[in-house]
Design a protein around this motif. Structure first.
Motif, short mmCIF file in Angstrom:
data_model
loop_
_atom_site.label_atom_id
_atom_site.label_comp_id
_atom_site.label_asym_id
_atom_site.label_seq_id
_atom_site.Cartn_x
_atom_site.Cartn_y
_atom_site.Cartn_z
N LEU A 192 0.81 -1.21 0.00
CA LEU A 192 0.00 0.00 0.00
C LEU A 192 0.85 1.27 0.00
O LEU A 192 0.36 2.34 -0.37
CB LEU A 192 -0.93 0.02 1.22
CG LEU A 192 -1.99 -1.07 1.28
CD1 LEU A 192 -2.79 -0.96 2.57
CD2 LEU A 192 -2.92 -1.00 0.08
N GLY A 193 2.10 1.15 0.44
CA GLY A 193 2.95 2.33 0.52
C GLY A 193 2.51 3.27 1.62
O GLY A 193 2.70 4.49 1.51
N ASP A 194 1.96 2.70 2.72
CA ASP A 194 1.43 3.55 3.78
C ASP A 194 1.49 2.78 5.10
O ASP A 194 1.42 1.55 5.12
CB ASP A 194 -0.02 3.94 3.46
CG ASP A 194 -0.51 5.10 4.31
OD1 ASP A 194 0.33 5.75 4.96
OD2 ASP A 194 -1.72 5.36 4.30
N LYS A 195 1.64 3.50 6.20
CA LYS A 195 1.65 2.90 7.52
C LYS A 195 0.21 2.69 8.01
O LYS A 195 -0.67 3.51 7.74
CB LYS A 195 2.40 3.78 8.52
CG LYS A 195 3.90 3.84 8.29
CD LYS A 195 4.54 2.49 8.58
CE LYS A 195 6.05 2.56 8.43
NZ LYS A 195 6.69 1.24 8.70
N LEU A 196 -0.01 1.58 8.73
CA LEU A 196 -1.34 1.24 9.22
C LEU A 196 -1.33 1.17 10.75
O LEU A 196 -0.32 0.79 11.35
CB LEU A 196 -1.79 -0.11 8.64
CG LEU A 196 -1.82 -0.21 7.11
CD1 LEU A 196 -2.08 -1.65 6.70
CD2 LEU A 196 -2.87 0.72 6.53
N HIS A 197 -2.45 1.48 11.36
CA HIS A 197 -2.58 1.40 12.80
C HIS A 197 -2.63 -0.08 13.20
O HIS A 197 -3.46 -0.85 12.70
CB HIS A 197 -3.84 2.12 13.26
CG HIS A 197 -3.98 2.20 14.75
ND1 HIS A 197 -4.62 1.23 15.50
CD2 HIS A 197 -3.53 3.14 15.64
CE1 HIS A 197 -4.58 1.56 16.77
NE2 HIS A 197 -3.93 2.72 16.89
N ARG A 198 -1.75 -0.49 14.11
CA ARG A 198 -1.59 -1.91 14.42
C ARG A 198 -2.87 -2.55 14.92
O ARG A 198 -3.29 -3.60 14.43
CB ARG A 198 -0.47 -2.08 15.46
CG ARG A 198 -0.23 -3.55 15.83
CD ARG A 198 0.91 -3.67 16.82
NE ARG A 198 0.57 -2.99 18.08
CZ ARG A 198 -0.17 -3.55 19.05
NH1 ARG A 198 -0.64 -4.79 18.90
NH2 ARG A 198 -0.43 -2.89 20.16
N THR A 199 -3.51 -1.95 15.91
CA THR A 199 -4.70 -2.56 16.50
C THR A 199 -5.84 -2.64 15.49
O THR A 199 -6.53 -3.66 15.39
CB THR A 199 -5.14 -1.77 17.74
OG1 THR A 199 -4.05 -1.71 18.67
CG2 THR A 199 -6.34 -2.43 18.40
N SER A 200 -6.03 -1.57 14.73
CA SER A 200 -7.11 -1.56 13.74
C SER A 200 -6.87 -2.59 12.65
O SER A 200 -7.80 -3.28 12.20
CB SER A 200 -7.25 -0.17 13.12
OG SER A 200 -7.59 0.79 14.09
N PHE A 201 -5.61 -2.73 12.22
CA PHE A 201 -5.28 -3.71 11.18
C PHE A 201 -5.55 -5.12 11.68
O PHE A 201 -6.16 -5.93 10.98
CB PHE A 201 -3.81 -3.57 10.78
CG PHE A 201 -3.35 -4.62 9.80
CD1 PHE A 201 -3.67 -4.51 8.46
CD2 PHE A 201 -2.64 -5.73 10.23
CE1 PHE A 201 -3.27 -5.49 7.55
CE2 PHE A 201 -2.23 -6.71 9.33
CZ PHE A 201 -2.55 -6.58 7.99
N GLN A 202 -5.11 -5.42 12.91
CA GLN A 202 -5.31 -6.76 13.45
C GLN A 202 -6.80 -7.07 13.58
O GLN A 202 -7.24 -8.17 13.21
CB GLN A 202 -4.63 -6.88 14.82
CG GLN A 202 -4.86 -8.23 15.48
CD GLN A 202 -3.99 -8.43 16.70
OE1 GLN A 202 -2.82 -8.07 16.70
NE2 GLN A 202 -4.55 -9.02 17.74
N ARG A 203 -7.58 -6.11 14.06
CA ARG A 203 -9.01 -6.33 14.23
C ARG A 203 -9.68 -6.60 12.88
O ARG A 203 -10.51 -7.50 12.74
CB ARG A 203 -9.64 -5.11 14.90
CG ARG A 203 -11.12 -5.31 15.24
CD ARG A 203 -11.72 -4.03 15.82
NE ARG A 203 -11.01 -3.59 16.99
CZ ARG A 203 -10.34 -2.45 17.09
NH1 ARG A 203 -10.30 -1.62 16.04
NH2 ARG A 203 -9.73 -2.11 18.19
N ARG A 204 -9.30 -5.81 11.88
CA ARG A 204 -9.91 -5.98 10.55
C ARG A 204 -9.56 -7.32 9.94
O ARG A 204 -10.42 -8.02 9.38
CB ARG A 204 -9.45 -4.85 9.61
CG ARG A 204 -10.09 -4.93 8.23
CD ARG A 204 -9.64 -3.78 7.35
NE ARG A 204 -8.24 -3.89 6.97
CZ ARG A 204 -7.81 -4.64 5.96
NH1 ARG A 204 -8.66 -5.38 5.24
NH2 ARG A 204 -6.53 -4.68 5.65
N MET A 205 -8.30 -7.72 10.04
CA MET A 205 -7.87 -8.98 9.42
C MET A 205 -8.51 -10.19 10.12
O MET A 205 -8.93 -11.14 9.47
CB MET A 205 -6.35 -9.10 9.46
CG MET A 205 -5.62 -8.14 8.52
SD MET A 205 -6.22 -8.24 6.80
CE MET A 205 -5.98 -9.97 6.41
N LEU A 206 -8.62 -10.13 11.44
CA LEU A 206 -9.23 -11.25 12.15
C LEU A 206 -10.72 -11.37 11.84
O LEU A 206 -11.29 -12.45 11.89
CB LEU A 206 -9.01 -11.09 13.66
CG LEU A 206 -7.55 -11.20 14.13
CD1 LEU A 206 -7.46 -10.99 15.63
CD2 LEU A 206 -6.95 -12.56 13.74
#
Length: 238
Positions: A192-206
């Protein structure tokens, strides 16, 4: 030994491959350099008269990477008349000691079908083809000038990959078979060429249902050891 371009191929039809690999830090692309020219391009090729298009692309990638069963996505067909530059092809063939008289069809106009793939950067030893001096990995943001419309191909392939990122990572071998959420986030950020918020990313992927959780990754007894995950193989009914 006969030159590979002496074989029978369909006229006017070619393919070009945007091969993505993740080094652990950066998203990279395989780029070739033609013999004695300083000209760079995507790895591509032609389709045999008795060969399926997808089979031709897989054959070309196996010859260049040594990998079988590469997942491919067709993303665009390139047919501008501006792609036709016979003087460039003539020079490439001359510098490779190939007599164009043996295959005058190579100087004609070609429509190219674009494919992209995601492969394991660490499993590949790139192999130059008969027309090139090198085949190397380049950081996606540090590509050399590319021939024809190949820069446009890279941009369109990257946009297509970003649109289909979650499903494209499933079933490809860009990540280890079992990986941490951190590793998944790293490769996602590189694409994506961009930094992601760790907690939000984990929640979305799960929440996607694409991941299966396994035992923790213990590397020294830390009570904060992360869980390992693998992608759910929906095609196998998992």
């Amino acid at each position: 030994m006969p030159h590979p371009l002496d074989s029978a191929y369909l006229p006017h039809l070619a393919y070009d491959s945007v091969v993505f690999g993740f080094s652990g830090e950066k998203l990279k692309i395989l780029i070739l350099e033609y013999h004695n020219t300083g000209w760079f391009a995507l790895p591509g090729g032609f389709v045999g008269v008795a060969e399926d298009l997808d089979a031709a692309v897989k054959r070309g990638l196996k010859e260049r990477t040594g990998l079988d069963n590469i997942h491919l996505e067709q993303f665009h067909t390139f047919g501008s008349v501006q792609r036709h530059r016979p003087e460039v092809m003539r020079t490439i063939l001359k510098e490779s000691d190939f007599a164009v008289e043996k295959a005058p069809w190579l100087l004609e106009r070609f429509v190219s079908v674009g494919y992209y793939s995601l492969i394991d950067y660490h499993r590949v030893t790139p192999r130059p083809d008969a027309l090139s001096d090198s085949l190397k990995w380049y950081h996606v943001e540090e590509l050399p000038p590319l021939l024809f419309d190949h820069r446009e191909m890279v941009e369109k392939a990257l946009n297509a990959l970003r649109r289909n990122l979650d499903t494209m990572l499933v079933g490809t071998n860009m990540l280890p078979e079992r990986f941490t959420i951190k590793q998944l986030q790293q490769v996602t950020e590189a694409i994506l060429g961009d930094k992601l918020h760790r907690t939000s990313f984990q929640r979305r992927m799960l929440a996607t249902g694409l991941l299966r959780r396994h035992d923790k990754l213990y590397t020294g007894g830390s009570h904060k050891a992360p869980y390992l995950y693998s992608f759910v193989n929906k095609s196998a009914g998992e």
